[in-house]
Design an enzyme around this catalytic site. Structure first.
Site, PDB file in Angstrom:
ATOM      1  N   HIS A  33      12.884  27.703  18.737  1.00  0.00           N
ATOM      2  CA  HIS A  33      12.378  26.335  18.764  1.00  0.00           C
ATOM      3  C   HIS A  33      12.460  25.701  20.144  1.00  0.00           C
ATOM      4  O   HIS A  33      11.892  24.626  20.364  1.00  0.00           O
ATOM      5  CB  HIS A  33      13.139  25.482  17.748  1.00  0.00           C
ATOM      6  CG  HIS A  33      12.746  25.751  16.323  1.00  0.00           C
ATOM      7  ND1 HIS A  33      12.883  26.980  15.726  1.00  0.00           N
ATOM      8  CD2 HIS A  33      12.203  24.946  15.367  1.00  0.00           C
ATOM      9  CE1 HIS A  33      12.450  26.923  14.482  1.00  0.00           C
ATOM     10  NE2 HIS A  33      12.027  25.707  14.242  1.00  0.00           N
ATOM     11  N   TYR A  67      -5.145 -21.269  28.311  1.00  0.00           N
ATOM     12  CA  TYR A  67      -4.341 -20.633  27.265  1.00  0.00           C
ATOM     13  C   TYR A  67      -3.171 -19.840  27.847  1.00  0.00           C
ATOM     14  O   TYR A  67      -2.079 -19.835  27.289  1.00  0.00           O
ATOM     15  CB  TYR A  67      -5.208 -19.668  26.448  1.00  0.00           C
ATOM     16  CG  TYR A  67      -6.113 -20.306  25.430  1.00  0.00           C
ATOM     17  CD1 TYR A  67      -6.316 -21.681  25.387  1.00  0.00           C
ATOM     18  CD2 TYR A  67      -6.767 -19.518  24.495  1.00  0.00           C
ATOM     19  CE1 TYR A  67      -7.159 -22.247  24.437  1.00  0.00           C
ATOM     20  CE2 TYR A  67      -7.609 -20.073  23.544  1.00  0.00           C
ATOM     21  CZ  TYR A  67      -7.801 -21.434  23.526  1.00  0.00           C
ATOM     22  OH  TYR A  67      -8.627 -21.995  22.592  1.00  0.00           O
ATOM     23  N   TYR A 111      17.573  26.157   0.409  1.00  0.00           N
ATOM     24  CA  TYR A 111      16.807  25.994   1.639  1.00  0.00           C
ATOM     25  C   TYR A 111      17.721  25.709   2.831  1.00  0.00           C
ATOM     26  O   TYR A 111      18.620  24.873   2.772  1.00  0.00           O
ATOM     27  CB  TYR A 111      15.791  24.854   1.514  1.00  0.00           C
ATOM     28  CG  TYR A 111      15.118  24.538   2.836  1.00  0.00           C
ATOM     29  CD1 TYR A 111      14.154  25.391   3.365  1.00  0.00           C
ATOM     30  CD2 TYR A 111      15.488  23.419   3.572  1.00  0.00           C
ATOM     31  CE1 TYR A 111      13.572  25.127   4.586  1.00  0.00           C
ATOM     32  CE2 TYR A 111      14.904  23.138   4.800  1.00  0.00           C
ATOM     33  CZ  TYR A 111      13.944  24.006   5.298  1.00  0.00           C
ATOM     34  OH  TYR A 111      13.378  23.751   6.523  1.00  0.00           O
ATOM     35  N   GLU A 133       4.327  21.598   6.708  1.00  0.00           N
ATOM     36  CA  GLU A 133       4.581  20.295   7.315  1.00  0.00           C
ATOM     37  C   GLU A 133       3.226  19.630   7.563  1.00  0.00           C
ATOM     38  O   GLU A 133       2.710  19.607   8.686  1.00  0.00           O
ATOM     39  CB  GLU A 133       5.397  20.484   8.593  1.00  0.00           C
ATOM     40  CG  GLU A 133       6.760  21.104   8.277  1.00  0.00           C
ATOM     41  CD  GLU A 133       7.465  21.721   9.466  1.00  0.00           C
ATOM     42  OE1 GLU A 133       6.951  21.615  10.599  1.00  0.00           O
ATOM     43  OE2 GLU A 133       8.529  22.329   9.269  1.00  0.00           O
ATOM     44  N   ASN A 149      17.529  19.316  13.069  1.00  0.00           N
ATOM     45  CA  ASN A 149      16.902  18.321  12.197  1.00  0.00           C
ATOM     46  C   ASN A 149      17.396  16.916  12.496  1.00  0.00           C
ATOM     47  O   ASN A 149      18.597  16.683  12.573  1.00  0.00           O
ATOM     48  CB  ASN A 149      17.204  18.642  10.733  1.00  0.00           C
ATOM     49  CG  ASN A 149      16.101  19.428  10.082  1.00  0.00           C
ATOM     50  OD1 ASN A 149      14.956  18.985  10.058  1.00  0.00           O
ATOM     51  ND2 ASN A 149      16.434  20.605   9.575  1.00  0.00           N
ATOM     52  N   PHE A 204      14.403  13.351   7.652  1.00  0.00           N
ATOM     53  CA  PHE A 204      14.127  13.647   9.063  1.00  0.00           C
ATOM     54  C   PHE A 204      12.767  13.109   9.511  1.00  0.00           C
ATOM     55  O   PHE A 204      12.437  13.153  10.698  1.00  0.00           O
ATOM     56  CB  PHE A 204      14.129  15.165   9.280  1.00  0.00           C
ATOM     57  CG  PHE A 204      13.232  15.892   8.302  1.00  0.00           C
ATOM     58  CD1 PHE A 204      11.852  15.845   8.425  1.00  0.00           C
ATOM     59  CD2 PHE A 204      13.771  16.587   7.234  1.00  0.00           C
ATOM     60  CE1 PHE A 204      11.019  16.481   7.513  1.00  0.00           C
ATOM     61  CE2 PHE A 204      12.942  17.237   6.316  1.00  0.00           C
ATOM     62  CZ  PHE A 204      11.560  17.175   6.464  1.00  0.00           C
ATOM     63  N   ARG A 224      -0.390 -22.616  28.551  1.00  0.00           N
ATOM     64  CA  ARG A 224       0.165 -23.433  27.474  1.00  0.00           C
ATOM     65  C   ARG A 224       0.453 -22.630  26.208  1.00  0.00           C
ATOM     66  O   ARG A 224       1.226 -23.074  25.354  1.00  0.00           O
ATOM     67  CB  ARG A 224      -0.739 -24.616  27.154  1.00  0.00           C
ATOM     68  CG  ARG A 224      -2.132 -24.313  26.665  1.00  0.00           C
ATOM     69  CD  ARG A 224      -2.911 -25.635  26.514  1.00  0.00           C
ATOM     70  NE  ARG A 224      -4.339 -25.437  26.429  1.00  0.00           N
ATOM     71  CZ  ARG A 224      -5.025 -25.536  25.294  1.00  0.00           C
ATOM     72  NH1 ARG A 224      -4.418 -25.814  24.171  1.00  0.00           N
ATOM     73  NH2 ARG A 224      -6.334 -25.356  25.321  1.00  0.00           N
TER      74      ARG A 224
END
Length: 504
Positions: A84, A278, A54, A413, A192, A327, A281
């Protein structure tokens, strides 16, 4: 200038921030070639054998089952970067780009990616020469790495895409950077990784730490302004609930208000206020919880900045190339979401303290909205509106990005972290919180001015003087937007944090 050595070892968030802001430069160590050679040999052997591995002899993502022949493996690298590089939106800030270049070079320098030294050196050359790739801010899912952002980051290495030099946009081909030829796996290794999320996370952590000191400063000023009590900050209270952040916050606030003539004027008058609200304090409990969350975030960032987040991973000792999931940005997505929720609380409690300063029914005798001539003038009234708007926006942005996985790549994915989006909105929330705290500080300083001739504590007096050097007191209505930005810049630069540390 500090030098950060890229030797494949871990970096700290502080080193990343220093390089990102131009206070340190990064250089590769002398052993880069020796360290990277074994993994590169493994990649070349895989290509020569035509073995199906791969990312080396196959397509990418949902195309992982497509076998790529020897003659096409190098063309694939260029196609990966070009295909990409489809990010959209405004470019990310220069400091994030610098941090990404640094962290990507560090990962590849570990010797488990199979790239040549020239790839690492070219990333560091862009960084050192200030040739910053233009990286759009939208389009990453935070799994398979920050793919689209890294494609834009890598395009200038092959002479494509756009860069920014001293703020000027131009084609990478005209930037004077000699392009390199990509060999098998080098394109994929440039895509990646989690370094985009890590880069934003490191910068967010840096800014958020400054917010913590500013929040303690604001609380101390407001306690004085509202004639509050110093008793809730006594150490014996916090020793009985020893969260580290809570103890540190209480100590800082107590030290800042120590010696206050304003507080001493009513310390023994128990009819004045048996218990403060509140938001006064409980400030150490709230601020301290945020601090402890940020400490956890730093631990995660530290681990990530010493990790191998490429895929597939080359193991030179065994000759294996293993496909895994390092990744995936889940660790970063979760801590960025957690930090967003935590930091939002600094604004939430700050807005409540500010509202008390401005409300004549609860401000212990201060003029309504701190106006010099109430009715004719509005004073600081609208600044609390701004706080309310920013707090409301933070509530929307605090929705976790990490629970919104959307499957991609034909279902290959099928679970993604959305960590890039988590980090982006964390940075936005930090900007909002910075302005909310700036408004509280401005209002509290103005209120302390009204308490004269009583004087503030030495610690808070330093803060008042520093603010008054840059922002004039309000003697009549004017646009307060520049004042807010000036006070916010004091927080962002660390000037307030430095005063808090010296003041306590």
């Amino acid at each position: 200038m500090e030098t950060v050595i890229i030797d494949g070892g871990a970096l700290t968030p502080e080193q990343v921030v220093a390089v990102a802001f131009g206070k340190a430069r990064a250089v590769a160590d002398d052993d880069l070639e020796t360290r990277l050679a074994p993994a590169r040999r493994v990649v070349e052997e895989v290509v020569a054998s035509d073995e199906v591995v791969y990312g080396i002899t196959t397509g990418f993502g949902g195309l992982a089952t497509s076998h790529i022949g020897r003659s096409e493996t190098e063309a694939l690298q260029y196609n990966l970067l070009r295909s990409h590089a489809t990010g959209v939106g405004e470019p990310i800030p220069d400091e994030v780009v610098r941090a990404m270049l640094l962290l990507r070079a560090r990962t590849l320098a570990q010797g488990h990616s199979g790239v040549r030294p020239i790839v690492v050196r070219k990333l560091l050359e862009l960084l050192d020469r200030g040739v910053l790739p233009v990286v759009p801010s939208q389009g990453s899912l935070g799994a398979s790495g920050d793919l689209a952002p890294f494609a834009h980051l890598a395009l200038p290495l092959i002479g494509e895409g756009r860069v920014r030099i001293n703020g000027v946009l131009q084609p990478a081909s005209e930037a004077g950077v000699e392009p390199i030829e990509l060999l098998t796996k080098e394109g994929l290794s440039l895509l990646n990784g989690t370094e985009g999320m890590s880069a934003m996370g490191a910068l967010a952590h840096h800014h958020a730490r400054n917010l913590l000191f500013a929040a303690d400063a604001a609380a101390a000023l407001t306690v004085e302004a509202l004639l509050g009590s110093a008793r809730p900050f006594r150490p014996e209270i916090h020793a009985l609930r020893p969260h580290p952040g809570q103890i540190a916050s209480a100590h800082r606030i107590a030290a800042l208000i120590d010696g206050s003539e304003i507080i001493a004027s009513h310390t023994d008058d128990f009819s004045h206020a048996v218990q403060d609200a509140y938001s006064l304090r409980c400030a150490p409990q709230v601020h301290g919880a945020v601090a402890d969350t940020l400490d956890h975030m730093r631990r995660v960032l530290g681990t990530e900045m010493g990790s191998l987040v490429d895929n597939p991973i080359v193991f030179p000792d065994t000759g294996e190339v293993l496909s895994g999931g390092n990744f995936h940005g889940e660790p970063l997505a979760l801590v960025c979401d957690f930090a967003t929720i935590a930091v939002s609380e600094l604004a939430s409690i700050s807005e409540r303290r500010t509202d008390r300063i401005l409300d004549p029914a609860r401000s212990e005798g201060l003029p309504p909205f701190l106006a010099a001539n109430p009715g004719v003038e509005s004073g600081y009234m609208i600044t609390q509106y701004i706080q309310a708007a920013l707090v409301a926006e933070n509530r929307v942005l605090a929705h976790p990005a990490s629970v919104d996985s959307v499957p991609t790549s034909g279902g290959q994915e099928d679970h993604v972290s959305m960590g890039w989006g988590a980090a982006r909105k964390l940075l936005t929330v930090i900007e909002n919180v910075r302005r909310v705290l700036a408004i509280e500080i401005l209002c509290a300083v103005q209120a302390i001015d009204y308490r004269a001739p009583l004087t503030p504590a030495p610690g808070t007096a330093q803060l008042v003087a520093a603010v008054r050097e840059r922002v004039a007191g309000l003697s009549g209505d004017r646009s307060l937007a520049p004042d807010v930005e000036e006070a916010a810049s004091m927080i962002e630069s660390g000037a307030i944090a430095e005063l808090v540390q010296t003041g306590h």
